[in-house]
Write a protein that holds these residues in place. Structure first.
Motif, PDB file in Angstrom:
ATOM      1  N   HIS A   1       4.330  73.086 -60.640  1.00 54.91           N
ATOM      2  CA  HIS A   1       5.036  73.680 -61.869  1.00 54.91           C
ATOM      3  C   HIS A   1       6.145  74.623 -61.021  1.00 54.91           C
ATOM      4  CE1 HIS A   1       1.171  73.363 -64.007  1.00 54.91           C
ATOM      5  NE2 HIS A   1       2.049  73.506 -65.135  1.00 54.91           N
ATOM      6  N   ALA A   2       7.281  74.351 -61.631  1.00 55.28           N
ATOM      7  CA  ALA A   2       8.453  75.200 -61.020  1.00 55.28           C
ATOM      8  C   ALA A   2       8.731  76.496 -61.921  1.00 55.28           C
ATOM      9  CB  ALA A   2       9.684  74.177 -61.074  1.00 55.28           C
ATOM     10  N   GLU A   3       8.953  77.457 -61.467  1.00 57.84           N
ATOM     11  CA  GLU A   3       9.232  78.557 -61.884  1.00 57.84           C
ATOM     12  C   GLU A   3      10.800  78.823 -62.322  1.00 57.84           C
ATOM     13  OE1 GLU A   3      10.975  82.509 -62.945  1.00 57.84           O
ATOM     14  OE2 GLU A   3      10.939  81.740 -60.822  1.00 57.84           O
ATOM     15  N   ILE A   4      11.023  78.752 -63.790  1.00 56.30           N
ATOM     16  CA  ILE A   4      12.510  78.797 -64.168  1.00 56.30           C
ATOM     17  C   ILE A   4      12.466  79.888 -65.203  1.00 56.30           C
ATOM     18  CG2 ILE A   4      14.263  77.589 -65.463  1.00 56.30           C
ATOM     19  CD1 ILE A   4      12.560  74.935 -64.316  1.00 56.30           C
ATOM     20  N   ASN A   5      13.179  80.821 -64.975  1.00 50.94           N
ATOM     21  CA  ASN A   5      13.268  82.113 -66.024  1.00 50.94           C
ATOM     22  C   ASN A   5      12.018  82.692 -66.181  1.00 50.94           C
ATOM     23  OD1 ASN A   5      15.935  82.079 -65.798  1.00 50.94           O
ATOM     24  ND2 ASN A   5      16.201  81.240 -67.778  1.00 50.94           N
ATOM     25  N   GLN A   6      11.211  82.834 -65.241  1.00 55.19           N
ATOM     26  CA  GLN A   6       9.810  83.309 -65.382  1.00 55.19           C
ATOM     27  C   GLN A   6       8.929  82.539 -66.228  1.00 55.19           C
ATOM     28  OE1 GLN A   6      10.215  87.679 -66.278  1.00 55.19           O
ATOM     29  NE2 GLN A   6      11.680  87.953 -64.604  1.00 55.19           N
ATOM     30  N   HIS A   7       9.116  81.193 -66.438  1.00 58.57           N
ATOM     31  CA  HIS A   7       8.199  80.409 -67.089  1.00 58.57           C
ATOM     32  C   HIS A   7       7.903  79.363 -66.183  1.00 58.57           C
ATOM     33  CE1 HIS A   7       5.997  78.764 -70.461  1.00 58.57           C
ATOM     34  NE2 HIS A   7       6.302  77.649 -70.280  1.00 58.57           N
ATOM     35  N   TYR A   8       6.717  78.680 -66.313  1.00 62.93           N
ATOM     36  CA  TYR A   8       6.284  77.689 -65.416  1.00 62.93           C
ATOM     37  C   TYR A   8       6.014  76.453 -66.080  1.00 62.93           C
ATOM     38  CZ  TYR A   8       5.103  81.638 -62.189  1.00 62.93           C
ATOM     39  OH  TYR A   8       5.250  82.822 -61.640  1.00 62.93           O
ATOM     40  N   TYR A   9       7.126  75.470 -65.657  1.00 63.54           N
ATOM     41  CA  TYR A   9       7.422  74.219 -66.099  1.00 63.54           C
ATOM     42  C   TYR A   9       6.643  73.273 -65.269  1.00 63.54           C
ATOM     43  CZ  TYR A   9      10.412  76.484 -69.378  1.00 63.54           C
ATOM     44  OH  TYR A   9      11.033  77.221 -70.404  1.00 63.54           O
ATOM     45  N   PRO A  10       6.087  71.859 -65.614  1.00 65.03           N
ATOM     46  CA  PRO A  10       5.503  71.112 -64.991  1.00 65.03           C
ATOM     47  C   PRO A  10       6.552  70.074 -64.339  1.00 65.03           C
ATOM     48  CG  PRO A  10       5.274  70.649 -67.173  1.00 65.03           C
ATOM     49  CD  PRO A  10       5.979  71.748 -67.226  1.00 65.03           C
TER      50      PRO A  10
END
Length: 197
Positions: A71-80
């Motif tokens: 998961h990558a953190e982008i704007n404090q959300h974790y996207y797969p």
């Protein structure tokens, strides 16, 4: 004169500007020959290109590290991202959607989420062994397993499963419960190893 007029809307101001624009562009220069219109026709018109098919959208780019949980953190959300990119750097482009790129090609387009601190997980991005664990982590199986440990452990796990089943905590596109994320706290904190031998 436009500078002394009061306009109540952008449309009204644009109409007033359009009425004097032709005269302004055709007014001769004082110190050189020609006018704005003639210079435009001689120089600028040839350099013009057609407008793009799609309007410009403001975009933010960010270099991010993919965690070991893919998961990558982008704007404090974790996207797969696909698990083979775990622990690598990727470029994230986000507007109304989030797109993740690795060395040029796009590897993960996603809908943008405003849920800070949460994960969006996609089953196909998991390694096969994690998919197998997920298939074995259905809530009924976990409930019966922890019931053997004791009633307090069962209550704690039921609480974690309920939190994992809340909106925004689901694996797309199947909608399966994200039990392994909901139970991460209990498993890592030693809640399940309390079973007596």
């Amino acid at each position: 004169m436009l500078c002394i007029q009061c306009f109540l809307s952008l449309e009204e101001a644009n109409r007033a500007i359009a009425s004097v624009l032709v005269d302004l562009n055709n007014r001769p220069y004082r110190k050189q020959s020609g006018c704005r219109r003639s210079v435009f026709d001689e120089i600028d018109r040839r350099a013009l290109k057609p407008l793009p098919d799609r309007p410009y959208r403001y975009t933010e780019w960010k270099t991010v590290d993919v965690g070991p949980d893919y998961h990558a953190e982008i704007n404090q959300h974790y996207y797969p991202v696909p698990y083979r990119y775990a622990r690598e750097q990727v470029e994230a482009h986000h507007t109304a959607i989030v797109e993740v790129f690795r060395c040029g090609p796009r590897i993960a387009p996603r809908s943008k989420s405003n849920r800070r601190g949460h994960h969006t997980t996609i089953e196909t991005h998991m390694p096969p062994e994690h998919q197998a664990v997920l298939k074995g982590c259905d809530p009924q199986r976990l409930s019966s397993w922890v019931a053997e440990i004791g009633p307090h452990t069962a209550a704690a796990i039921e609480h974690q499963l309920a939190a994992a089943s809340s909106p925004g905590r689901r694996i797309a596109p199947t909608g399966a419960c994200c039990a392994e994320q909901g139970l991460r706290t209990r498993l890592a904190g030693g809640g399940l190893p309390l079973r007596k031998s």
